[in-house]
Design a protein around this motif. Structure first.
Motif, PDB file in Angstrom:
ATOM      1  N   LEU A   1       0.839  -1.202   0.000  1.00 25.48           N
ATOM      2  CA  LEU A   1       0.000   0.000   0.000  1.00 25.48           C
ATOM      3  C   LEU A   1       0.874   1.253   0.000  1.00 25.48           C
ATOM      4  N   LEU A   2       1.897   1.268   0.842  1.00 23.85           N
ATOM      5  CA  LEU A   2       2.792   2.418   0.871  1.00 23.85           C
ATOM      6  C   LEU A   2       3.556   2.551  -0.438  1.00 23.85           C
ATOM      7  N   GLN A   3       3.868   1.422  -1.061  1.00 20.96           N
ATOM      8  CA  GLN A   3       4.517   1.456  -2.374  1.00 20.96           C
ATOM      9  C   GLN A   3       3.681   2.259  -3.366  1.00 20.96           C
TER      10      GLN A   3
ATOM     11  N   LEU B   1      10.112   2.451   2.805  1.00 18.70           N
ATOM     12  CA  LEU B   1       8.906   1.633   2.924  1.00 18.70           C
ATOM     13  C   LEU B   1       8.752   0.990   4.296  1.00 18.70           C
ATOM     14  N   SER B   2       9.817   0.994   5.132  1.00 21.23           N
ATOM     15  CA  SER B   2       9.665   0.439   6.472  1.00 21.23           C
ATOM     16  C   SER B   2       8.713   1.261   7.327  1.00 21.23           C
ATOM     17  N   LEU B   3       8.405   2.490   6.913  1.00 17.62           N
ATOM     18  CA  LEU B   3       7.418   3.292   7.643  1.00 17.62           C
ATOM     19  C   LEU B   3       6.088   2.575   7.737  1.00 17.62           C
ATOM     20  N   ALA B   4       5.789   1.739   6.747  1.00 15.61           N
ATOM     21  CA  ALA B   4       4.517   1.020   6.757  1.00 15.61           C
ATOM     22  C   ALA B   4       4.387   0.100   7.960  1.00 15.61           C
ATOM     23  N   LEU B   5       5.520  -0.298   8.512  1.00 11.84           N
ATOM     24  CA  LEU B   5       5.511  -1.214   9.650  1.00 11.84           C
ATOM     25  C   LEU B   5       5.799  -0.499  10.965  1.00 11.84           C
ATOM     26  N   GLY B   6       5.725   0.840  10.967  1.00 15.14           N
ATOM     27  CA  GLY B   6       5.898   1.596  12.197  1.00 15.14           C
ATOM     28  C   GLY B   6       7.295   1.513  12.759  1.00 15.14           C
ATOM     29  N   THR B   7       8.310   1.715  11.911  1.00 12.50           N
ATOM     30  CA  THR B   7       9.697   1.592  12.372  1.00 12.50           C
ATOM     31  C   THR B   7      10.240   2.875  12.965  1.00 12.50           C
ATOM     32  N   HIS B   8       9.561   4.003  12.772  1.00 14.91           N
ATOM     33  CA  HIS B   8      10.064   5.251  13.358  1.00 14.91           C
ATOM     34  C   HIS B   8       9.645   5.321  14.827  1.00 14.91           C
TER      35      HIS B   8
ATOM     36  N   ALA C   1     -13.804  -5.394 -12.399  1.00 12.86           N
ATOM     37  CA  ALA C   1     -13.559  -4.041 -12.892  1.00 12.86           C
ATOM     38  C   ALA C   1     -12.425  -3.418 -12.102  1.00 12.86           C
ATOM     39  N   GLY C   2     -11.650  -2.596 -12.764  1.00 14.56           N
ATOM     40  CA  GLY C   2     -10.521  -1.964 -12.092  1.00 14.56           C
ATOM     41  C   GLY C   2     -10.985  -0.956 -11.064  1.00 14.56           C
ATOM     42  N   SER C   3     -10.176  -0.736 -10.035  1.00 17.52           N
ATOM     43  CA  SER C   3     -10.484   0.277  -9.031  1.00 17.52           C
ATOM     44  C   SER C   3      -9.183   0.826  -8.473  1.00 17.52           C
ATOM     45  N   VAL C   4      -9.274   1.978  -7.878  1.00 16.57           N
ATOM     46  CA  VAL C   4      -8.082   2.592  -7.297  1.00 16.57           C
ATOM     47  C   VAL C   4      -7.494   1.659  -6.244  1.00 16.57           C
ATOM     48  N   GLY C   5      -6.210   1.439  -6.306  1.00 12.95           N
ATOM     49  CA  GLY C   5      -5.541   0.659  -5.268  1.00 12.95           C
ATOM     50  C   GLY C   5      -5.525  -0.819  -5.520  1.00 12.95           C
ATOM     51  N   GLN C   6      -5.968  -1.316  -6.700  1.00  7.82           N
ATOM     52  CA  GLN C   6      -5.964  -2.747  -6.943  1.00  7.82           C
ATOM     53  C   GLN C   6      -4.526  -3.219  -7.018  1.00  7.82           C
ATOM     54  N   GLY C   7      -4.228  -4.358  -6.440  1.00  9.05           N
ATOM     55  CA  GLY C   7      -2.853  -4.775  -6.223  1.00  9.05           C
ATOM     56  C   GLY C   7      -2.136  -5.288  -7.447  1.00  9.05           C
ATOM     57  N   THR C   8      -0.821  -5.495  -7.253  1.00 13.62           N
ATOM     58  CA  THR C   8       0.047  -6.001  -8.310  1.00 13.62           C
ATOM     59  C   THR C   8       1.067  -6.918  -7.678  1.00 13.62           C
ATOM     60  N   ASP C   9       1.621  -7.835  -8.499  1.00  9.44           N
ATOM     61  CA  ASP C   9       2.635  -8.770  -8.013  1.00  9.44           C
ATOM     62  C   ASP C   9       4.043  -8.274  -8.277  1.00  9.44           C
ATOM     63  N   ASP C  10       4.160  -7.086  -8.899  1.00  9.10           N
ATOM     64  CA  ASP C  10       5.492  -6.566  -9.208  1.00  9.10           C
ATOM     65  C   ASP C  10       6.297  -6.382  -7.930  1.00  9.10           C
ATOM     66  N   LEU C  11       7.545  -6.747  -7.981  1.00 11.38           N
ATOM     67  CA  LEU C  11       8.431  -6.519  -6.832  1.00 11.38           C
ATOM     68  C   LEU C  11       8.744  -5.040  -6.721  1.00 11.38           C
ATOM     69  N   VAL C  12       8.931  -4.589  -5.489  1.00 12.65           N
ATOM     70  CA  VAL C  12       9.246  -3.188  -5.246  1.00 12.65           C
ATOM     71  C   VAL C  12      10.730  -2.988  -5.489  1.00 12.65           C
ATOM     72  N   ARG C  13      11.040  -2.015  -6.309  1.00 11.20           N
ATOM     73  CA  ARG C  13      12.443  -1.688  -6.564  1.00 11.20           C
ATOM     74  C   ARG C  13      12.746  -0.314  -5.969  1.00 11.20           C
ATOM     75  N   ASP C  14      13.754   0.286  -6.462  1.00 14.82           N
ATOM     76  CA  ASP C  14      14.149   1.609  -5.960  1.00 14.82           C
ATOM     77  C   ASP C  14      13.153   2.629  -6.472  1.00 14.82           C
ATOM     78  N   ILE C  15      12.177   3.016  -5.609  1.00 14.51           N
ATOM     79  CA  ILE C  15      11.055   3.814  -6.097  1.00 14.51           C
ATOM     80  C   ILE C  15      11.204   5.280  -5.759  1.00 14.51           C
TER      81      ILE C  15
END
Length: 812
Positions: free
Chosen positions: A535-537, A562-569, A797-811
């Protein structure tokens, strides 16, 4: 006749010489005399006192113990005792007692030593307030002149008050009311005649005559004062006899603290020191906090019970200390242990004891009061399992010798039958902070197991990773960007090569299980880590940081990865609770505060808090009744002034998004990681667990519309809690026990559905609108402009936020 004329002539010359000398001394000293009018505005060094909102004392700070009284509140019996002791003609003379001075001078001339003295109460006031204690004739002349000036400027009652409230009486007690509290633990109006006479005798020699340091000398002085009171007709022979036979019963008493709220009191002290500097300790401020007397006690009890429950799952860690037998042949081991034991504080009802003998079926122990007692094998010792690691324990012992040796310092508590059983102070620590979500008032705060163990306030000073406790703010930011609670994100493994991280990162879900395409509501309810990361990606870390800052978090040190998604701060429990207050109050940002008002020593209010307060109808308030006669600029100015008088908390989250997030967090309790809270049998609770890697930290933050509370459990040294410990097992039980009491007077009410929010049937697998004949449906809330479309049969039908299997790279 010639000799008589000579004596008369000498007497006249002596008289005029005395007048001339007195006039010369007056002319020489008077220009340098201080202005006695300053006595009207004198500030006595009076300690600062800190109270709960109900007025219960929770802290006192200041070197000098003082409790000033006005003359009308001083018991008449004590007034007579003090007059008998120091100055029985006080209300008749004009500052000096001529006969008393003459008697003192004659004793000095005839004996060469200072005798009875000739100082009046007024002269002592002059000395205490303006002069030093050096014994010189010049100081005595200044004292006499000042006494005369004081009598001209003040009335007798005012002078008596000044003496009563200023004189030093030993053990840092200044003034008789303070001495009454220090030596007897009660006010002057509650003391007996014997105790009044005892206090009246202290000023002559404060260190020697006080009833604690010198009970015999104090008793002699007391009895002499009682005799003077009888001679002066102040008391009857029967009262005099009672004083002579009264025992000297006194001991040192501290400030009458109503209950333990040391962390809150210390926070108030620091804030007062920042506001007033060192004068905060001496100017007699009365500080009223937002702390609830009842809930503060409940919070402490809930935290202690929760830590003991956690500690009981992990085994006995052995004695706190080992004190070997003394090698000194002249020292008895019991006496040696007893001396050391008296310095060990009792913590949370856990009594310290030293093992003195280990037998087959019992252990003999020495207690702090010097008495011996026994810890029986049958009272639970056979079930004790020693600690090995956070994940394992040894088997139960077969004999006491396997657990104890003489010299072990252990802890005991008594069971329901009044028998001692083995205990220990938990090594883990905890914090609890509870706020009023509408204005940020701190109603209870506990910063650790015990202030006597550590003054470190973990509720405000411990910076710990919140873990999943931070996820609601990520999901809120996502909703603001067009995601919905039904948006699908793939819960699948990822490998992240983020340039802001040092190495490849392979985050996992708890248990290592992945569920594939998952709705956001379900993902937050079950705290799915991989969904949060993906989601953060899609959202972007910068947008999350921007939203978090608006919600009230200090994002200056947030790392945009992306570690912010897991509350690392890392953040404090108070900061986390403040964020949840925004979720609880409908989306308004408030700031936590502790001090509600400050009164000065005279009872005049010198400060009143004006916190940002939720005002849900501020934007909809009608214009003034005579608005038709005003210009638009005048109307806006009037409304602006009205708002300024009531500092309105700013809205930082749209009402509809707040409603949807609240419904998701309610699911956390009804069907997610916070299910234990169902024991409270309420329908208005919402919250989120949090558990960090290790696990090192366990959290639970939850609320209804009236109370928001955050609890944290962990080790100060970052030792893991144990693989079976989570936010729902370690922190949530503390939250439950506290909220059970905190919510007693809070109605269980559902939130009103905001305009623009719709509740529709969706397909739980796709997040799309369900067909009219579809049976496996769920209901979901949407902002009306984000209601998903209904896909054709067999097609999503497509919608905002529908997921993907792509690996996260340097974003970034």
């Amino acid at each position: 006749m010639s000799f008589l004329h000579f004596l008369i002539r000498i007497s006249i010359l002596g008289f005029f010489a005395g007048l001339w000398l007195a006039a010369g001394v007056y002319l020489y000293l008077s220009p340098n005399l201080p202005d006695v009018e300053t006595l009207r505005d004198v500030k006595l060094q009076t300690p600062m006192r800190v109270y709960t909102r109900e007025g219960d004392l929770i802290g006192q700070f200041g070197e000098q113990k003082r409790s000033p009284l006005v003359f009308e509140d001083i018991p008449d019996q004590f007034v007579k005792a003090l007059l008998a002791a120091e100055d029985d003609s006080f209300f008749e003379h004009r500052g000096i007692d001529v006969m008393g001075l003459a008697r003192a001078v004659s004793e000095l001339v005839l004996t060469g030593q200072k005798g009875s003295g000739g100082s009046t109460l007024t002269m002592q006031v002059a000395r205490n307030y303006f002069l030093s204690l050096e014994r010189t004739f010049m100081r005595k002349f200044n004292e006499i002149l000042l006494a005369i000036e004081i009598e001209r400027a003040l009335d007798k009652e005012e002078i008596f008050e000044l003496y009563f409230n200023r004189v030093f009486l030993g053990h840092r007690a200044y003034g008789f009311e303070a001495a009454s509290q220090v030596y007897y633990g009660k006010g002057m109006d509650q003391l007996s005649l014997a105790q009044h006479a005892m206090l009246a005798g202290i000023p002559k020699a404060p260190s020697r005559n006080n009833p604690v340091s010198g009970p015999e000398a104090g008793k002699d002085r007391r009895n002499w004062i009682a005799g003077r009171m009888l001679t002066l007709g102040y008391i009857t022979p029967e009262q005099h006899a009672e004083v002579l036979t009264a025992p000297v019963l006194a001991e040192l008493h501290g400030a009458k603290i109503s209950f333990a709220a040391h962390y809150a009191a210390e926070m108030a002290r620091q804030r007062m020191l920042n506001r007033y500097g060192m004068s905060a300790y001496n100017d007699g401020y009365h500080v009223y906090t937002t702390i609830s007397t009842e809930l503060q006690q409940v919070a402490r009890e809930a935290l202690i019970e929760g830590l003991f429950t956690y500690d009981g799952r992990h085994g006995y860690r052995g004695p706190e200390q080992r004190w070997p037998l003394t090698d000194d042949p002249d020292t008895d081991s019991l006496a040696y242990w007893g001396d050391k034991l008296r310095k060990i504080p009792e913590v949370a009802g856990q009594t310290p004891a030293v093992v003195t003998e280990v037998l087959e079926d019992r252990v003999v122990v020495l207690l702090k009061d010097g008495s011996a007692s026994e810890l029986l094998w049958e009272n639970g010792m056979a079930e004790v399992r020693p600690y090995v690691t956070e994940n394992s324990r040894e088997s139960s012992p077969e004999t006491p010798q396997e657990l104890f040796t003489p010299g072990d310092l252990i802890r005991l508590n008594s069971n329901e039958q009044g028998r001692w059983q083995l205990s220990q102070i938990p090594a883990a620590q905890s914090a609890l902070v509870s706020l009023n979500p509408d204005n940020g008032a701190i109603v209870s705060i506990v910063g650790g197991m015990g202030f006597e163990l550590s003054k470190f306030n973990r509720a405000t000073q411990a910076m710990r990773q919140p873990g999943s406790n931070f996820k609601p703010f990520l999901y809120s930011a996502a909703l603001e960007e067009g995601f919905t609670a039904a948006s699908i994100i793939n819960d699948a493994p990822v490998v992240m090569a983020d340039s802001s991280l040092e190495d490849v990162w392979r985050p996992e879900n708890d248990g290592g299980v992945f569920h594939g395409p998952t709705r956001l509501r379900w993902a937050l309810t079950k705290s799915r880590n991989l969904v949060s990361i993906r989601l953060l990606q899609q959202l972007g870390a910068r947008k999350l940081i921007t939203a978090a800052e608006r919600y009230g978090f200090d994002t200056a040190d947030f790392s945009p990865d992306l570690s912010l998604a897991l509350g690392t701060h890392a953040m404090s429990p108070l900061e986390v609770a403040t964020g949840y207050a925004m979720l609880a109050n409908g989306g308004y940002r408030v700031e936590p505060y502790l001090i509600s008002r400050i009164d000065d020593i005279s009872g005049e209010q010198v400060y009143e808090a004006k916190p940002l307060t939720v005002c849900r109808d501020c934007d909809d308030r009608p214009a003034p009744a005579d608005a038709g006669e005003l210009s638009m600029e005048e109307i806006l100015a009037a409304q602006s002034k009205e708002k300024a008088e009531l500092p309105a908390a700013p809205r930082v989250m749209e009402e509809r998004i707040n409603y949807i997030m609240n419904s998701v967090l309610q699911d956390v309790i009804t069907r997610g990681t916070g299910r234990r809270a169902l024991v409270l049998e309420r329908g208005d609770l919402a919250g989120k667990t949090g558990t960090t890697n290790g696990p090192m930290d366990a959290w639970f933050s939850g609320y209804n519309r009236d109370v928001v509370t955050t609890t944290w459990v962990g080790f100060d040294n970052y030792t893991p809690l144990g693989r079976r410990e989570f936010g729902g097992t370690a922190a949530l039980p503390i939250w439950i026990n506290y909220m059970r009491e905190a919510l007693k007077n809070s109605p269980d009410e559902k939130r009103v559905l905001p305009t623009g929010v719709v509740n529709v049937r969706i397909d739980p697998d796709t997040g799309m609108l369900a067909g009219s004949r579809q049976k496996n449906v769920v209901y979901e809330y949407f902002r009306e402009e984000y209601v998903p479309q209904q896909g054709p049969d067999g097609e999503e039908a497509g919608s905002v936020g529908q997921g993907t299997d792509d690996l996260v790279r340097d974003i970034f």
